[in-house]
Scaffold this motif. Structure first.
Motif, PDB file in Angstrom:
ATOM      1  N   GLU A 176       0.822  -1.208   0.000  1.00 29.65           N
ATOM      2  CA  GLU A 176       0.000   0.000   0.000  1.00 29.65           C
ATOM      3  C   GLU A 176       0.856   1.259   0.000  1.00 29.65           C
ATOM      4  O   GLU A 176       0.482   2.274  -0.597  1.00 29.65           O
ATOM      5  CB  GLU A 176      -0.938  -0.014   1.207  1.00 29.65           C
ATOM      6  N   ARG A 177       2.007   1.220   0.642  1.00 29.95           N
ATOM      7  CA  ARG A 177       2.899   2.378   0.642  1.00 29.95           C
ATOM      8  C   ARG A 177       3.372   2.691  -0.773  1.00 29.95           C
ATOM      9  O   ARG A 177       3.405   3.854  -1.187  1.00 29.95           O
ATOM     10  CB  ARG A 177       4.102   2.124   1.554  1.00 29.95           C
ATOM     11  N   VAL A 194       0.399   4.147  -2.799  1.00 25.70           N
ATOM     12  CA  VAL A 194       0.161   5.551  -2.444  1.00 25.70           C
ATOM     13  C   VAL A 194       1.191   6.437  -3.127  1.00 25.70           C
ATOM     14  O   VAL A 194       0.862   7.503  -3.677  1.00 25.70           O
ATOM     15  CB  VAL A 194       0.211   5.740  -0.916  1.00 25.70           C
ATOM     16  N   GLN A 213       9.350   6.071   3.885  1.00 25.25           N
ATOM     17  CA  GLN A 213       8.641   7.109   4.620  1.00 25.25           C
ATOM     18  C   GLN A 213       7.933   8.025   3.627  1.00 25.25           C
ATOM     19  O   GLN A 213       8.544   8.519   2.682  1.00 25.25           O
ATOM     20  CB  GLN A 213       9.627   7.914   5.465  1.00 25.25           C
ATOM     21  N   LEU A 214       6.642   8.240   3.844  1.00 26.66           N
ATOM     22  CA  LEU A 214       5.838   9.009   2.906  1.00 26.66           C
ATOM     23  C   LEU A 214       5.670  10.446   3.364  1.00 26.66           C
ATOM     24  O   LEU A 214       5.511  10.722   4.549  1.00 26.66           O
ATOM     25  CB  LEU A 214       4.463   8.364   2.751  1.00 26.66           C
ATOM     26  N   ILE A 274      -3.095   8.857  -1.003  1.00 25.11           N
ATOM     27  CA  ILE A 274      -3.871   8.150   0.020  1.00 25.11           C
ATOM     28  C   ILE A 274      -5.354   8.217  -0.314  1.00 25.11           C
ATOM     29  O   ILE A 274      -6.087   7.227  -0.196  1.00 25.11           O
ATOM     30  CB  ILE A 274      -3.591   8.745   1.415  1.00 25.11           C
ATOM     31  N   SER A 317      -4.850   0.687   8.019  1.00 24.47           N
ATOM     32  CA  SER A 317      -3.827   1.227   7.117  1.00 24.47           C
ATOM     33  C   SER A 317      -4.137   2.663   6.735  1.00 24.47           C
ATOM     34  O   SER A 317      -3.243   3.511   6.668  1.00 24.47           O
ATOM     35  CB  SER A 317      -3.728   0.364   5.850  1.00 24.47           C
ATOM     36  N   TRP A 318      -5.413   2.934   6.470  1.00 22.47           N
ATOM     37  CA  TRP A 318      -5.842   4.294   6.112  1.00 22.47           C
ATOM     38  C   TRP A 318      -5.490   5.266   7.233  1.00 22.47           C
ATOM     39  O   TRP A 318      -4.944   6.341   6.995  1.00 22.47           O
ATOM     40  CB  TRP A 318      -7.341   4.278   5.837  1.00 22.47           C
ATOM     41  N   LYS A 323      -3.227   4.822   9.679  1.00 19.99           N
ATOM     42  CA  LYS A 323      -1.792   4.870   9.919  1.00 19.99           C
ATOM     43  C   LYS A 323      -1.075   5.704   8.870  1.00 19.99           C
ATOM     44  O   LYS A 323      -0.238   6.568   9.194  1.00 19.99           O
ATOM     45  CB  LYS A 323      -1.224   3.455   9.934  1.00 19.99           C
ATOM     46  N   LEU A 324      -1.398   5.473   7.593  1.00 15.54           N
ATOM     47  CA  LEU A 324      -0.735   6.215   6.523  1.00 15.54           C
ATOM     48  C   LEU A 324      -1.122   7.688   6.557  1.00 15.54           C
ATOM     49  O   LEU A 324      -0.285   8.564   6.292  1.00 15.54           O
ATOM     50  CB  LEU A 324      -1.079   5.601   5.161  1.00 15.54           C
ATOM     51  N   GLU A 359       0.859   9.299   9.394  1.00 17.11           N
ATOM     52  CA  GLU A 359       2.276   9.416   9.039  1.00 17.11           C
ATOM     53  C   GLU A 359       2.495  10.522   8.023  1.00 17.11           C
ATOM     54  O   GLU A 359       3.429  11.323   8.142  1.00 17.11           O
ATOM     55  CB  GLU A 359       2.776   8.092   8.468  1.00 17.11           C
ATOM     56  N   GLU A 360       1.629  10.583   7.016  1.00 21.88           N
ATOM     57  CA  GLU A 360       1.764  11.609   5.983  1.00 21.88           C
ATOM     58  C   GLU A 360       1.634  12.995   6.579  1.00 21.88           C
ATOM     59  O   GLU A 360       2.411  13.900   6.269  1.00 21.88           O
ATOM     60  CB  GLU A 360       0.707  11.381   4.903  1.00 21.88           C
TER      61      GLU A 360
END
Length: 338
Positions: free
Chosen positions: A121-122, A125, A247-248, A255, A300-301, A303-304, A307-308
């Motif tokens: 998924e990373r 994205v 790292q995004l 996303i 995941s949605w 978390k990402l 992080e973003e």
């Protein structure tokens, strides 16, 4: 290395439109590899090496970039069609450029214990945020039953192409639609999933490939730099080192694309500020309870997205601080005649 026309190298009207009368004496060149203070490039008349001017750092360029060569130096970098970048590994806030002017990303993983939805998924994205078409390539399909892995990958993004193959067989015709003349693909994936083997088969080259380790199904990744390589089909391949940490930053759009199904569901939640946890009338939780959505995707949605937001905020703070330091230095030079 044979001569190429500019369209052969990936040149298009997007780049032609950026040329001015003062650029008439400059030579369009596409970067094939980067070094400490110089770059390798291809032009319509062959390969050349260019030096970076004092005002331009190699870190400001990426393999796949189009530049205008001013004699032995890079004159300027042309505006890109697409750019892949990530937050530099570690605690730094700088962006690391991966590849430029890419049409398709081959996200490479293998039909073994390395397969990981969250990691894939990373990459997806990253591709969507840059406007690049992602294609998941499952390697080592000769060593396992591929169907379950194909189904898991297809569940990450509706309509996405997922292909399973044996990269060592050399029968890679299924990838031809994305490798046509003038098209550029980039290989991305974690270490040991068979990227170098795939690149070797695609290019007909002789890249060094490490053997797989039986204890953890991983190989020794052998690509240590990024290169633009010619494909027999007329396209171009950017091979990259195995990514240990992705790292995004600045990928909010990507996303939104990957998790558009959850965003659509969230629009039907009873409360506009629904956190999709225990709120009554949550359409997302209802879909999970009905088996229509995997709870892992919601996690995941979240978390990402977190992080973003954190990385983008850190990058912005870093830029503001850097601008402040530059202003102070400039003022000091004016004050003291520096």
């Amino acid at each position: 290395m044979p001569d190429f026309t500019l369209p052969d190298l990936g040149w298009s009207d997007h780049f032609s439109a950026q040329l001015t009368e003062t650029d008439a004496a400059l030579v369009p060149a596409r970067l094939t590899s980067l070094h400490r203070a110089r770059v390798q490039a291809l032009t319509a008349t062959g390969a050349m090496e260019l030096l970076c001017p004092p005002t331009l750092s190699v870190a400001d360029m990426a393999v796949g970039d189009w530049v205008l060569a001013d004699g032995p130096r890079v004159g300027r970098v042309l505006e890109r069609i697409s750019l892949l970048q990530r937050r530099a590994a570690g605690t730094g806030t700088a962006a690391q450029l991966i590849a430029a002017n890419v049409d398709t990303m081959f996200v490479v993983t293998s039909c073994n214990a390395d397969f990981n939805e969250a990691r894939l998924e990373r990459y997806l994205v990253l591709a969507h945020s840059a406007g690049i078409t992602p294609v998941v390539v499952l390697t080592k399909a000769d060593m396992a039953e591929a169907a379950p892995y194909i189904a898991r990958a297809q569940g990450l993004s509706a309509g996405m192409a997922v292909l399973a193959l044996n990269a060592k067989s050399g029968d890679l015709g299924a990838l031809d639609p994305w490798c046509r003349a003038g098209q550029t693909v980039v290989l991305l994936g974690s270490s040991g999933v068979g990227k170098s083997t795939l690149a070797n088969s695609l290019t007909g080259g002789a890249l060094e490939v490490g053997d797989i380790r039986e204890d953890d199904a991983k190989g020794r990744h052998t690509t240590t730099s990024r290169y633009l390589l010619a494909l027999p089909t007329g396209g171009w391949l950017i091979d990259t080192p195995g990514v240990r940490e992705l790292q995004l930053t600045d990928v909010a759009d990507g996303i939104d694309v990957l998790f558009s199904d959850l965003i659509d569901l969230a629009a039907d939640c009873r409360f506009r500020d629904c956190k999709h946890t225990v709120e009554p009338g949550c359409a997302v939780q209802a879909a999970i309870a009905a088996g229509k959505v995997d709870a892992r995707r919601l996690e995941s949605w979240r978390k990402l997205g977190a992080e973003e937001a954190a990385n983008s905020s850190a990058m912005q703070v870093s830029k503001v601080r850097a601008a402040g330091k530059f202003t102070k230095k400039s003022a000091a030079k004016r004050r003291f005649g520096g």
